[in-house]
Enzyme design. Structure first.
Site, PDB file in Angstrom:
ATOM      1  N   ARG A 147       0.848  -1.188   0.000  1.00 30.53           N
ATOM      2  CA  ARG A 147       0.000   0.000   0.000  1.00 30.53           C
ATOM      3  C   ARG A 147       0.882   1.236   0.000  1.00 30.53           C
ATOM      4  NH1 ARG A 147      -3.563   2.110   5.038  1.00 30.53           N
ATOM      5  NH2 ARG A 147      -1.554   3.132   5.436  1.00 30.53           N
ATOM      6  N   TYR A 159      -2.162  11.939   7.171  1.00 31.89           N
ATOM      7  CA  TYR A 159      -2.420  10.691   7.880  1.00 31.89           C
ATOM      8  C   TYR A 159      -2.006   9.493   7.024  1.00 31.89           C
ATOM      9  CZ  TYR A 159      -4.861   6.929  10.269  1.00 31.89           C
ATOM     10  OH  TYR A 159      -5.148   5.751  10.910  1.00 31.89           O
ATOM     11  N   ASP A 206      -4.978   3.931  -0.159  1.00 33.40           N
ATOM     12  CA  ASP A 206      -6.086   4.219   0.750  1.00 33.40           C
ATOM     13  C   ASP A 206      -6.374   5.711   0.732  1.00 33.40           C
ATOM     14  OD1 ASP A 206      -7.912   4.412   2.793  1.00 33.40           O
ATOM     15  OD2 ASP A 206      -6.738   3.263   4.239  1.00 33.40           O
ATOM     16  N   HIS A 208      -8.753   7.067   2.600  1.00 34.41           N
ATOM     17  CA  HIS A 208      -9.190   7.403   3.955  1.00 34.41           C
ATOM     18  C   HIS A 208     -10.481   8.214   3.992  1.00 34.41           C
ATOM     19  CE1 HIS A 208      -5.724   5.612   5.866  1.00 34.41           C
ATOM     20  NE2 HIS A 208      -4.893   6.346   5.165  1.00 34.41           N
ATOM     21  N   GLU A 232      -8.836   2.100  -1.904  1.00 35.67           N
ATOM     22  CA  GLU A 232      -9.563   1.812  -0.665  1.00 35.67           C
ATOM     23  C   GLU A 232     -10.247   3.054  -0.105  1.00 35.67           C
ATOM     24  OE1 GLU A 232      -8.470   0.406   3.907  1.00 35.67           O
ATOM     25  OE2 GLU A 232      -7.001   0.165   2.296  1.00 35.67           O
ATOM     26  N   GLU A 258     -13.910  -1.027   6.422  1.00 44.84           N
ATOM     27  CA  GLU A 258     -13.244  -1.168   7.712  1.00 44.84           C
ATOM     28  C   GLU A 258     -13.997  -0.452   8.836  1.00 44.84           C
ATOM     29  OE1 GLU A 258      -9.673   1.962   8.194  1.00 44.84           O
ATOM     30  OE2 GLU A 258      -9.461   0.669   6.449  1.00 44.84           O
ATOM     31  N   ARG A 279     -13.792  -5.040   3.672  1.00 37.15           N
ATOM     32  CA  ARG A 279     -12.625  -4.738   4.503  1.00 37.15           C
ATOM     33  C   ARG A 279     -12.856  -4.871   6.007  1.00 37.15           C
ATOM     34  NH1 ARG A 279      -8.375  -4.240   4.836  1.00 37.15           N
ATOM     35  NH2 ARG A 279      -7.791  -2.071   5.184  1.00 37.15           N
ATOM     36  N   GLU A 335      -4.401  -7.478   5.046  1.00 43.05           N
ATOM     37  CA  GLU A 335      -3.549  -6.385   5.519  1.00 43.05           C
ATOM     38  C   GLU A 335      -2.773  -6.867   6.736  1.00 43.05           C
ATOM     39  OE1 GLU A 335      -3.959  -1.679   6.768  1.00 43.05           O
ATOM     40  OE2 GLU A 335      -5.676  -3.014   7.035  1.00 43.05           O
ATOM     41  N   TRP A 398     -11.411  12.061   7.801  1.00 48.06           N
ATOM     42  CA  TRP A 398     -10.002  11.676   7.792  1.00 48.06           C
ATOM     43  C   TRP A 398      -9.787  10.412   6.979  1.00 48.06           C
ATOM     44  CZ3 TRP A 398      -8.374   6.971   9.568  1.00 48.06           C
ATOM     45  CH2 TRP A 398      -9.231   6.254  10.397  1.00 48.06           C
TER      46      TRP A 398
END
Length: 398
Positions: A147, A159, A206, A208, A232, A258, A279, A335, A398
């Site tokens: 990633r 981040y 990602d 986010h 992602e 996630e 995820r 992951e 975020w």
């Protein structure tokens, strides 16, 4: 067999972890992970005050009945605190059942569907030279997929890049954000990575949750020439209708989930095949039982697993994920951010990471133990994920 004790252990050997330890009258114990990053104490209270009293005297083998009782019996359903607490119970009971059978958990889930579990690692850098060094380090560790996260021109801190020292224990760190700068810079980053490392390296990214659906569609389309394994969390996943727009405009594979806690969060995304990978983590989805059901649902739509595996999922939660990964047919990738050496001492485990692949090992149950004395020597430390604000001060995803 009856449950005679259940207690919560809160420890911070690098990250905060919430662990439930369930004991039976026959001396068999089971562990479950209830960690909820930044809200750990809420889960601790939920378990100690509301869940543990309901477990005492019950049959640990009645996993499905216990799960349904905790989910439906509380009236207030779903939500990350509730589902993390239920997950800890579910995983601990599976751990006990597999230990009684004398088998590793994956054998009770149907046995192995593969020899080992493919992983991806994290590489990041504030600039290209630093990013390239990070990619080389992950390759040296054996990761077959990486990633890629990078700094954004004009932003001091992003981040997922470098170390995420998210708070001073009292308040979250505030980071600034500029979506336009991010969208302009990222395709060039992947172009440079492809030129440096070639077309065969498996790459992921990602976002986010930071983008609107139309911004996510643009990014997915702009990244198509670089053949990503997935993009992602391209847009806040609660807006499931927004993924229809993203899907219409890009062929870049999409991974989401996630922050999801139940199958109801996935109904549109899976039913309309708007994503390619689910995820969710065992720890945040209510445990092994419901996540296995989600994967069966996803398989009907040619969607694969990609269990969340950050540093704030304890080795207990990671082991449960690896057992599932090995057993299910529609496995995609796992992951694996790894843990500190001290975390491995607090949670000695049978699972192994070799040449970029994981295996749960052959120890009965999850194959994870808890050194309670060492855990208690490293008490909880307040910590939060960072908060993003736009340059005018507006709070942002975020």
């Amino acid at each position: 067999m009856k449950i005679v004790d259940a207690r919560v252990v809160l420890t911070s050997p690098g990250r905060n972890f919430v662990t439930l330890k369930v004991e039976t009258d026959e001396g068999v114990t089971g562990l479950g992970d209830a960690t909820l990053n930044g809200r750990e104490l809420a889960v601790v209270g939920y378990l100690r005050d509301h869940v543990v009293p309901l477990l005492l005297g019950t049959d640990p083998h009645r996993i499905e009945d216990t799960w349904q009782s905790l989910y439906r019996g509380a009236y207030w359903r779903r939500g990350p605190v509730t589902m993390a607490a239920i997950a800890a119970v579910d995983v601990a009971l599976w751990d006990i059942k597999a230990k009684v059978a004398g088998l590793p958990l994956y054998q009770l889930l149907g046995g192995a569907s593969r020899e080992r579990v493919r992983t991806y690692g994290h590489a990041s850098g504030r600039d290209l030279p630093e990013l390239f060094d990070s990619i080389r380090a992950r390759l040296a560790e054996g990761y077959p997929a990486i990633r890629v996260q990078t700094g954004v021109p004009g932003l001091k801190r992003v981040y997922g890049v470098g170390h995420d020292a998210a708070s001073d224990g009292a308040r979250p760190v505030v980071e600034d954000w500029d979506t336009g700068a991010y969208l302009r810079s990222l395709p060039g980053v992947f172009d440079a990575v492809r030129q440096e490392f070639g077309p065969e390296l498996v790459l992921l990214h990602d976002a986010h949750h930071r983008l609107t659906p139309i911004q996510a569609a643009r990014l997915g389309k702009d990244l198509e020439p670089y053949d990503l394994f997935w993009l992602e969390d391209c847009t806040p996943a609660e807006n499931q209708d927004g993924l229809r727009l993203v899907r219409r405009h890009t062929t870049t594979p999409l991974a989401i989930g996630e922050v999801f806690n139940t199958v109801f969060d996935y109904q549109t995304l899976v039913g309309e095949q708007l994503i390619d990978y689910v995820r969710s983590a065992v720890t945040h989805f209510g445990g092994v039982s419901p996540l296995r059901k989600l994967f069966d649902f996803a398989a009907q739509h040619q969607i694969k697993s990609a269990i969340h595996g950050p540093e704030d999922i304890s080795p207990v939660g990671m082991a449960a994920a690896i057992h599932l990964d090995l057993a299910i047919h529609n496995f995609g990738i796992q992951e694996y951010a790894g843990h500190t050496a001290l975390t491995h001492e607090v949670f000695p485990h049978a699972y192994t990471f070799t040449d970029g692949y994981l295996h749960p090992g052959e120890a009965p149950g999850l194959g994870v133990e808890l050194d309670e004395e060492l855990a208690c020597a490293h008490p909880y430390e307040p910590a939060y994920l960072p908060v993003n604000r736009l340059q005018d001060g507006t709070i942002h995803d975020w």
